[in-house]
Design a protein around this motif. Sequence first.
Motif, PDB file in Angstrom:
ATOM      1  N   PHE A  35      -5.711   4.895  -1.197  1.00 13.01           N
ATOM      2  CA  PHE A  35      -5.199   3.602  -1.639  1.00 13.01           C
ATOM      3  C   PHE A  35      -4.600   3.660  -3.035  1.00 13.01           C
ATOM      4  O   PHE A  35      -3.961   2.719  -3.486  1.00 13.01           O
ATOM      5  CB  PHE A  35      -6.349   2.583  -1.678  1.00 13.01           C
ATOM      6  CG  PHE A  35      -7.436   3.003  -2.637  1.00 13.01           C
ATOM      7  CD1 PHE A  35      -7.386   2.632  -3.961  1.00 13.01           C
ATOM      8  CD2 PHE A  35      -8.490   3.800  -2.217  1.00 13.01           C
ATOM      9  CE1 PHE A  35      -8.369   3.046  -4.863  1.00 13.01           C
ATOM     10  CE2 PHE A  35      -9.474   4.213  -3.104  1.00 13.01           C
ATOM     11  CZ  PHE A  35      -9.406   3.837  -4.429  1.00 13.01           C
ATOM     12  N   LEU A  36      -4.798   4.728  -3.734  1.00 14.66           N
ATOM     13  CA  LEU A  36      -4.532   4.808  -5.168  1.00 14.66           C
ATOM     14  C   LEU A  36      -3.073   4.560  -5.555  1.00 14.66           C
ATOM     15  O   LEU A  36      -2.792   3.733  -6.423  1.00 14.66           O
ATOM     16  CB  LEU A  36      -4.978   6.182  -5.663  1.00 14.66           C
ATOM     17  CG  LEU A  36      -5.274   6.335  -7.132  1.00 14.66           C
ATOM     18  CD1 LEU A  36      -6.273   5.324  -7.618  1.00 14.66           C
ATOM     19  CD2 LEU A  36      -5.784   7.738  -7.397  1.00 14.66           C
ATOM     20  N   LEU A  37      -2.152   5.242  -4.934  1.00 13.31           N
ATOM     21  CA  LEU A  37      -0.751   5.164  -5.321  1.00 13.31           C
ATOM     22  C   LEU A  37      -0.223   3.734  -5.163  1.00 13.31           C
ATOM     23  O   LEU A  37      -0.351   3.124  -4.117  1.00 13.31           O
ATOM     24  CB  LEU A  37       0.081   6.123  -4.477  1.00 13.31           C
ATOM     25  CG  LEU A  37       1.448   6.484  -5.015  1.00 13.31           C
ATOM     26  CD1 LEU A  37       1.345   7.100  -6.406  1.00 13.31           C
ATOM     27  CD2 LEU A  37       2.140   7.451  -4.085  1.00 13.31           C
ATOM     28  N   GLY A  38       0.330   3.187  -6.243  1.00 15.77           N
ATOM     29  CA  GLY A  38       0.876   1.832  -6.232  1.00 15.77           C
ATOM     30  C   GLY A  38      -0.143   0.742  -6.515  1.00 15.77           C
ATOM     31  O   GLY A  38       0.224  -0.428  -6.628  1.00 15.77           O
ATOM     32  N   SER A  39      -1.422   1.112  -6.636  1.00 18.64           N
ATOM     33  CA  SER A  39      -2.441   0.089  -6.892  1.00 18.64           C
ATOM     34  C   SER A  39      -2.331  -0.426  -8.329  1.00 18.64           C
ATOM     35  O   SER A  39      -1.832   0.252  -9.216  1.00 18.64           O
ATOM     36  CB  SER A  39      -3.849   0.628  -6.612  1.00 18.64           C
ATOM     37  OG  SER A  39      -4.159   1.717  -7.442  1.00 18.64           O
ATOM     38  N   LYS A  40      -2.764  -1.654  -8.528  1.00 18.69           N
ATOM     39  CA  LYS A  40      -2.665  -2.318  -9.826  1.00 18.69           C
ATOM     40  C   LYS A  40      -4.063  -2.475 -10.416  1.00 18.69           C
ATOM     41  O   LYS A  40      -5.018  -2.756  -9.697  1.00 18.69           O
ATOM     42  CB  LYS A  40      -1.993  -3.665  -9.665  1.00 18.69           C
ATOM     43  CG  LYS A  40      -0.542  -3.535  -9.219  1.00 18.69           C
ATOM     44  CD  LYS A  40       0.041  -4.873  -8.836  1.00 18.69           C
ATOM     45  CE  LYS A  40       1.503  -4.806  -8.503  1.00 18.69           C
ATOM     46  NZ  LYS A  40       1.912  -3.861  -7.526  1.00 18.69           N
TER      47      LYS A  40
END
Length: 84
Positions: free
Chosen positions: A8-13
């Motif tokens: 889930f990490l990539l693009g998470s805020k």
Amino acid sequence: MSKQKHPFLLGSKWTAKEPTFGWRHFEVASRKNEGSLVFAELVSSCDPSVRFWLNAKTLRDKNLWLPGWKSLAEQGRPARDTKM
């Protein structure tokens, strides 16, 4: 093939509980695996020149980071006094 850690990490805020390099709101721009560790490159949402890497496990620490972009009020903190 093993399951990817933190998919889930990539693009998470994320919101830093304390200003980090002068900012609170960041987005994960990149990730890399170093052995058994996963690192995330965070970029300030207000100043894209502010970038840094951290161990992705650090983002789980609720004393340091909150998922999403949160206002001070949403964090249960008073807004800063703007008097000079």
